[in-house]
Design an enzyme around this catalytic site. Structure first.
Site, PDB file in Angstrom:
ATOM      1  N   GLY A   1     -18.062  -2.702  -9.269  1.00 39.56           N
ATOM      2  CA  GLY A   1     -17.546  -3.133  -7.964  1.00 39.56           C
ATOM      3  C   GLY A   1     -17.585  -1.992  -6.957  1.00 39.56           C
TER       4      GLY A   1
ATOM      5  N   GLY B   1     -17.802  -1.301 -15.201  1.00 31.31           N
ATOM      6  CA  GLY B   1     -17.503  -2.004 -13.947  1.00 31.31           C
ATOM      7  C   GLY B   1     -18.526  -1.639 -12.892  1.00 31.31           C
TER       8      GLY B   1
ATOM      9  CG  ASP C   1     -12.216   5.933  -2.614  1.00 34.93           C
ATOM     10  OD1 ASP C   1     -11.066   6.418  -2.649  1.00 34.93           O
ATOM     11  OD2 ASP C   1     -12.442   4.739  -2.325  1.00 34.93           O
TER      12      ASP C   1
ATOM     13  CB  ALA D   1     -13.723   1.652  -7.605  1.00 28.07           C
TER      14      ALA D   1
ATOM     15  CB  THR E   1      -0.978   0.030   1.203  1.00 29.47           C
ATOM     16  OG1 THR E   1      -1.408   1.372   1.411  1.00 29.47           O
ATOM     17  CG2 THR E   1      -0.365  -0.492   2.492  1.00 29.47           C
TER      18      THR E   1
ATOM     19  CB  THR F   1      -8.325  -0.729   1.959  1.00 27.46           C
ATOM     20  OG1 THR F   1      -8.503  -1.143   0.603  1.00 27.46           O
ATOM     21  CG2 THR F   1      -7.257  -1.576   2.615  1.00 27.46           C
TER      22      THR F   1
ATOM     23  CE  LYS G   1     -12.342   1.080   0.334  1.00 26.79           C
ATOM     24  NZ  LYS G   1     -12.349   1.655  -1.008  1.00 26.79           N
TER      25      LYS G   1
ATOM     26  CG  ASN H   1     -19.870  -5.526 -13.794  1.00 25.83           C
ATOM     27  OD1 ASN H   1     -18.689  -5.199 -13.885  1.00 25.83           O
ATOM     28  ND2 ASN H   1     -20.288  -6.478 -12.982  1.00 25.83           N
TER      29      ASN H   1
ATOM     30  CE1 TYR I   1      -4.051   3.836  -7.332  1.00 26.81           C
ATOM     31  CE2 TYR I   1      -1.661   3.775  -7.450  1.00 26.81           C
ATOM     32  CZ  TYR I   1      -2.829   3.522  -6.765  1.00 26.81           C
ATOM     33  OH  TYR I   1      -2.785   2.952  -5.525  1.00 26.81           O
TER      34      TYR I   1
ATOM     35  CB  SER J   1      -2.023   4.577   2.569  1.00 25.18           C
ATOM     36  OG  SER J   1      -2.990   4.484   1.552  1.00 25.18           O
TER      37      SER J   1
HETATM   38  P1  NAP Z   1     -13.914  -4.800  -7.301  1.00 28.11           P
HETATM   39  O1  NAP Z   1     -14.902  -4.424  -6.247  1.00 28.11           O
HETATM   40  O2  NAP Z   1     -13.259  -6.142  -7.243  1.00 28.11           O
HETATM   41  O3  NAP Z   1     -14.673  -4.666  -8.733  1.00 28.11           O
HETATM   42  C1  NAP Z   1     -14.008  -4.977  -9.929  1.00 28.11           C
HETATM   43  C2  NAP Z   1     -14.967  -4.752 -11.114  1.00 28.11           C
HETATM   44  O4  NAP Z   1     -14.220  -4.963 -12.313  1.00 28.11           O
HETATM   45  C3  NAP Z   1     -16.153  -5.699 -11.150  1.00 28.11           C
HETATM   46  O5  NAP Z   1     -17.243  -5.002 -11.665  1.00 28.11           O
HETATM   47  C4  NAP Z   1     -15.676  -6.784 -12.112  1.00 28.11           C
HETATM   48  O6  NAP Z   1     -16.714  -7.409 -12.843  1.00 28.11           O
HETATM   49  C5  NAP Z   1     -14.848  -5.982 -13.094  1.00 28.11           C
HETATM   50  N1  NAP Z   1     -13.816  -6.804 -13.725  1.00 28.11           N
HETATM   51  C6  NAP Z   1     -12.758  -7.406 -13.126  1.00 28.11           C
HETATM   52  N2  NAP Z   1     -12.004  -8.048 -14.028  1.00 28.11           N
HETATM   53  C7  NAP Z   1     -12.623  -7.893 -15.227  1.00 28.11           C
HETATM   54  C8  NAP Z   1     -12.332  -8.329 -16.544  1.00 28.11           C
HETATM   55  N3  NAP Z   1     -11.258  -9.096 -16.816  1.00 28.11           N
HETATM   56  N4  NAP Z   1     -13.185  -7.969 -17.528  1.00 28.11           N
HETATM   57  C9  NAP Z   1     -14.270  -7.209 -17.289  1.00 28.11           C
HETATM   58  N5  NAP Z   1     -14.600  -6.767 -16.053  1.00 28.11           N
HETATM   59  C10 NAP Z   1     -13.778  -7.086 -15.039  1.00 28.11           C
HETATM   60  O7  NAP Z   1     -12.736  -3.751  -7.397  1.00 28.11           O
HETATM   61  P2  NAP Z   1     -12.775  -2.180  -7.010  1.00 28.11           P
HETATM   62  O8  NAP Z   1     -12.471  -2.006  -5.581  1.00 28.11           O
HETATM   63  O9  NAP Z   1     -14.039  -1.621  -7.550  1.00 28.11           O
HETATM   64  O10 NAP Z   1     -11.499  -1.626  -7.812  1.00 28.11           O
HETATM   65  C11 NAP Z   1     -11.497  -1.615  -9.221  1.00 28.11           C
HETATM   66  C12 NAP Z   1     -10.273  -0.907  -9.755  1.00 28.11           C
HETATM   67  O11 NAP Z   1     -10.285   0.464  -9.379  1.00 28.11           O
HETATM   68  C13 NAP Z   1      -8.938  -1.462  -9.252  1.00 28.11           C
HETATM   69  O12 NAP Z   1      -8.041  -1.497 -10.325  1.00 28.11           O
HETATM   70  C14 NAP Z   1      -8.501  -0.458  -8.206  1.00 28.11           C
HETATM   71  O13 NAP Z   1      -7.089  -0.397  -8.085  1.00 28.11           O
HETATM   72  C15 NAP Z   1      -9.036   0.828  -8.828  1.00 28.11           C
HETATM   73  N6  NAP Z   1      -9.272   1.881  -7.818  1.00 28.11           N
HETATM   74  C16 NAP Z   1      -8.568   3.052  -7.951  1.00 28.11           C
HETATM   75  C17 NAP Z   1      -8.772   4.070  -7.041  1.00 28.11           C
HETATM   76  C18 NAP Z   1      -8.010   5.354  -7.199  1.00 28.11           C
HETATM   77  O14 NAP Z   1      -7.925   6.120  -6.221  1.00 28.11           O
HETATM   78  N7  NAP Z   1      -7.487   5.648  -8.358  1.00 28.11           N
HETATM   79  C19 NAP Z   1      -9.691   3.903  -5.990  1.00 28.11           C
HETATM   80  C20 NAP Z   1     -10.395   2.708  -5.897  1.00 28.11           C
HETATM   81  C21 NAP Z   1     -10.173   1.690  -6.822  1.00 28.11           C
HETATM   82  P3  NAP Z   1     -17.527  -8.694 -12.279  1.00 28.11           P
HETATM   83  O15 NAP Z   1     -18.610  -8.128 -11.397  1.00 28.11           O
HETATM   84  O16 NAP Z   1     -18.031  -9.339 -13.501  1.00 28.11           O
HETATM   85  O17 NAP Z   1     -16.531  -9.528 -11.534  1.00 28.11           O
END
Ligand code: NAP
Length: 273
Positions: free
Chosen positions: A130, A128, A106, A132, A19, A66, A70, A152, A217, A21
């Site tokens: 999830g 997506g 966020d 985020a 992390t 995290t 959460k 999604n 990122y 952070s």
């Molecule tokens: P999460 O809860 O696990 O959700 C992931 C999402 O992506 C789900 O909707 C999943 O679909 C989809 N997905 C995963 N693999 C896939 C693939 N191969 N093809 C198509 N869809 C796919 O994850 P999260 O916490 O939302 O985080 C998602 C991303 O955002 C991560 O990369 C994280 O690092 C980034 N993020 C960045 C920040 C920032 O500050 N920049 C903050 C938060 C998160 P299904 O439902 O079909 O599994």
């Protein structure tokens, strides 16, 4: 003589893995010469209640929260902010007098670069559904974007979020048929490692003009953003959101403003290691 007491902060999650952070917040404490330290507290789900007891008694002055805590952490706080409540998840704990407040930075982190660009999207497409994506939907609604479509890979998950936030949903295969002026990737597609060459949105889907926003990122320029740039779209990388959500946590804990450029430089250097 007793040594001055340091204020304790940290991050809870499980597994915590790598992390950024601690580096971010400790560099801020150094910058402002604050007697404070930020640590990683790997906390499995069955230890969350114990951790929250320590948070009150030690006390811990603030924490980032995290995966997977959460949502679960919400039952241990005294107050939830409207933003955390809109998302249904807390990523920040801080004290307001003797009350523990659960907030979600966020949402503000996501909105920050759009506000900077004075972007007023009329039609947003969220890829997506999830954790985020929830912060993204809450942020878009706070910004006043009225036409939002979510899609999604697993349709039911998009439908669930669409019902909660009262937005449109389409199937994953239909995503190229929506004309949007803001397309946001909230999936890990494009992230360093096994997903690096993937993109949630194919190059030919970038028609008209708009802004492509990637939450990933690492790397800063993903396949998604590269294709968007080549199609003449504006791009926003995920470090903008990460830096802004971290800066907001730091402000809630210390009242100080961590400069965006400082965080960007720090994280970019760490990503190069
Ligand atoms: P999460 O809860 O696990 O959700 C992931 C999402 O992506 C789900 O909707 C999943 O679909 C989809 N997905 C995963 N693999 C896939 C693939 N191969 N093809 C198509 N869809 C796919 O994850 P999260 O916490 O939302 O985080 C998602 C991303 O955002 C991560 O990369 C994280 O690092 C980034 N993020 C960045 C920040 C920032 O500050 N920049 C903050 C938060 C998160 P299904 O439902 O079909 O599994």
């Amino acid at each position: 003589m007793t040594a001055p007491q340091k204020k304790l902060y940290g991050i809870i999650g499980h597994p915590l893995g790598h992390t950024m952070s601690p580096a971010l917040h400790n560099s801020g404490f150094n910058m402002f010469s604050l007697q404070s330290v930020y640590m990683a507290f790997p906390t499995p789900p069955e230890k969350l209640a114990d951790f929250m007891k320590s948070f009150r008694t030690v006390p811990i002055h603030g924490a980032s929260v995290t995966i997977p805590h959460k949502e679960a952490v919400m039952r241990y706080v005294d107050k939830v902010t409207p933003r955390a409540s809109a998302v249904g998840a807390v990523n920040t704990l801080y004290w307001e007098k003797d009350l523990i407040v659960g907030d979600n930075t966020d949402v503000l982190g996501f909105m920050a670069p759009l506000k900077d660009k004075k972007n007023t999207s009329k039609k947003a497409l969220v890829l997506g559904a999830g954790g985020a994506a929830k912060a993204v939907l809450a942020g878009l609604q706070e910004l006043g974007t009225s036409d939002i479509t979510i899609c999604n890979r697993t349709l039911q998950r998009a439908e669930k979020l669409a019902a909660t936030f009262k937005v449109n949903t389409i199937t994953w295969d239909e995503r190229g048929s929506v004309v949007a002026d803001l397309v946001i990737n909230t999936t890990p597609m494009g992230m360093a490692g096994e997903h690096v060459n993937e993109t949630p949105y194919l190059a030919e889907m970038f028609t008209e003009h708009g802004v492509a926003y990637d939450l990933v990122y690492n790397p800063l320029e993903t396949t998604f953003l590269r294709a968007a740039k080549e199609a003449g779209w504006e791009t926003i990388d995920g470090l903008h959101m990460f830096a802004a959500q971290g800066a907001e946590q730091f402000r809630l804990w210390t009242g100080k403003k961590l400069p965006h450029d400082h965080i960007r430089k720090l994280v970019s250097n760490l990503l190069r290691l």
